[in-house]
Design an enzyme around this catalytic site. Structure first.
Site, PDB file in Angstrom:
ATOM      1  N   SER A 146       0.854  -1.189   0.000  1.00  0.00           N
ATOM      2  CA  SER A 146       0.000   0.000   0.000  1.00  0.00           C
ATOM      3  C   SER A 146       0.885   1.232   0.000  1.00  0.00           C
ATOM      4  O   SER A 146       2.043   1.177   0.431  1.00  0.00           O
ATOM      5  CB  SER A 146      -0.882   0.002   1.261  1.00  0.00           C
ATOM      6  OG  SER A 146      -1.554   1.232   1.425  1.00  0.00           O
ATOM      7  N   TYR A 159      -2.516  -0.748  10.467  1.00  0.00           N
ATOM      8  CA  TYR A 159      -2.448  -1.036   9.030  1.00  0.00           C
ATOM      9  C   TYR A 159      -1.113  -0.561   8.456  1.00  0.00           C
ATOM     10  O   TYR A 159      -0.451  -1.300   7.708  1.00  0.00           O
ATOM     11  CB  TYR A 159      -3.609  -0.359   8.305  1.00  0.00           C
ATOM     12  CG  TYR A 159      -3.688  -0.682   6.842  1.00  0.00           C
ATOM     13  CD1 TYR A 159      -4.151  -1.925   6.405  1.00  0.00           C
ATOM     14  CD2 TYR A 159      -3.308   0.246   5.871  1.00  0.00           C
ATOM     15  CE1 TYR A 159      -4.229  -2.234   5.062  1.00  0.00           C
ATOM     16  CE2 TYR A 159      -3.382  -0.053   4.527  1.00  0.00           C
ATOM     17  CZ  TYR A 159      -3.847  -1.290   4.120  1.00  0.00           C
ATOM     18  OH  TYR A 159      -3.916  -1.592   2.789  1.00  0.00           O
ATOM     19  N   LYS A 163       2.007  -2.780   6.594  1.00  0.00           N
ATOM     20  CA  LYS A 163       2.497  -2.531   5.236  1.00  0.00           C
ATOM     21  C   LYS A 163       3.964  -2.106   5.235  1.00  0.00           C
ATOM     22  O   LYS A 163       4.718  -2.456   4.317  1.00  0.00           O
ATOM     23  CB  LYS A 163       1.613  -1.494   4.537  1.00  0.00           C
ATOM     24  CG  LYS A 163       0.175  -1.974   4.321  1.00  0.00           C
ATOM     25  CD  LYS A 163       0.124  -3.305   3.575  1.00  0.00           C
ATOM     26  CE  LYS A 163      -1.306  -3.747   3.290  1.00  0.00           C
ATOM     27  NZ  LYS A 163      -1.371  -5.033   2.562  1.00  0.00           N
TER      28      LYS A 163
END
Length: 254
Positions: A146, A159, A163
Site C-alpha cells: 500500500s 495497518y 504494510k
C-alpha cells in the site's frame, strides 16, 4: 542493424498463485494473469465467490482453478503449496484493515490484522519460494502492499505497521533469493474502489480527505493495478527486484 526487442509480457506455460482472489485487487490480479496466459490458482476463504471468479475466468478462455483456503492457517497453506506443482508467480493480495485511533487499538484487532497482512504473507511467500528453489526455477513473487507502507495516515497505525513490515520483508527476501533467480517486489496502491476500502470511502469527510491527497483527482480502480501485476510477473521486469511500484495518483510525491 539489429534492433533490441521488447521483452514479452506473455505468461504462457507459467503457473500463478493469487491469494485474496475472490474480490478486489486479488480478483483483478487473477484476471490480468489469466489474460496474459498464466494458469491461475485462486485462493480465498469464501468458496462460493471463489468458484464464481474461476468460472468467469474460464468463460473468457482463461485457465483457472479455485482452492478455498484460509492462509492464516499456516500448516494447511504450507501443505497445499508443498503438494501442488511449483508456482512461477505469486500475487499475495489477501489483506484486511481495521482502522481506528492508535490509542484505542485492542489486542485482538492488532493480532487479526498482523496475522493476515504480515504473518500469513510472510509464510505464503516463503513456501512458494521454497518450492521454486528446490526445483531450480526462477519466479516472480509480488506482495500487494500500500502507499501506507511509505507514509502514515490517521486511524491507520496498525495497518501502516503491517504494510511497512511487508516492504521490509520484501526487500530482505529479494536480497536473499536473488541468487536463485527469484524476484520479490511490492505493488503499493492508493485507495482503490474495493470492499476493503469502502469503510473509509463511505464516510464523506474521509472520502474528501482521500481525494484531496490524490493529485490525479480520482480514486483508483482495480484496472489501474492489473497492468502492474502483469509487468512484475513477466520478463518485461526481469531486472526489477527488491523494490516497490507505487500506484497512488501522486499521493506520496509530496
Amino acid at each position: 542493424m539489429k534492433l533490441p526487442r521488447t521483452p514479452s509480457f506473455r505468461l504462457d506455460e507459467r503457473r500463478a498463485l493469487v491469494t485474496g482472489a475472490s474480490s478486489g485487487i486479488g480478483l483483478g490480479a487473477a484476471v490480468a494473469l489469466a489474460e496474459a496466459g498464466a494458469a491461475v490458482t485462486l485462493v480465498a476463504r469464501r468458496p462460493a465467490e471463489l468458484d464464481g471468479v474461476r468460472d468467469a475466468i474460464r468463460a473468457i478462455d482463461g485457465l483457472a482453478e479455485a482452492m478455498a483456503l484460509d492462509i492464516t492457517d499456516l500448516e494447511a497453506t504450507a501443505a497445499f503449496i508443498a503438494d501442488a506443482e511449483p508456482f512461477d508467480i505469486l500475487v499475495n493480495a489477501a489483506g484486511r484493515a481495521q482502522h481506528g485511533p492508535a490509542i484505542e487499538t485492542t489486542y485482538d484487532a492488532y493480532d487479526a490484522v498482523m496475522d493476515l497482512n504480515v504473518r500469513a504473507a510472510y509464510f505464503v511467500t516463503r513456501e512458494v519460494a521454497k518450492r521454486l528453489i528446490a526445483d531450480g526455477r526462477p519466479g516472480s513473487l509480488i506482495n500487494i502492499s500500500s502507499q501506507m507502507g511509505h507514509v502514515g495516515g490517521p486511524d491507520r497505525a496498525v495497518y501502516c505497521a503491517t504494510k511497512h513490515a511487508l516492504e521490509g520483508m520484501t526487500k530482505a527476501m529479494a536480497l536473499e533469493w536473488a541468487p536463485y533467480g527469484l524476484r520479490v517486489n511490492t505493488i503499493c496502491p492508493t485507495f482503490i474502489r474495493t470492499p476493503l476500502a469502502e469503510q473509509t470511502l463511505s464516510d464523506p469527510d474521509r472520502r474528501a480527505w482521500v481525494l484531496s491527497r490524490i493529485k490525479l483527482g480520482r480514486l483508483g480502480e482495480i484496472e489501474d493495478i492489473m497492468g502492474a501485476v502483469v509487468f512484475l510477473a513477466s520478463d518485461a521486469s526481469a531486472m526489477v527486484t527488491g523494490t516497490h511500484l507505487i500506484i497512488d495518483g501522486g499521493w506520496t510525491a509530496e
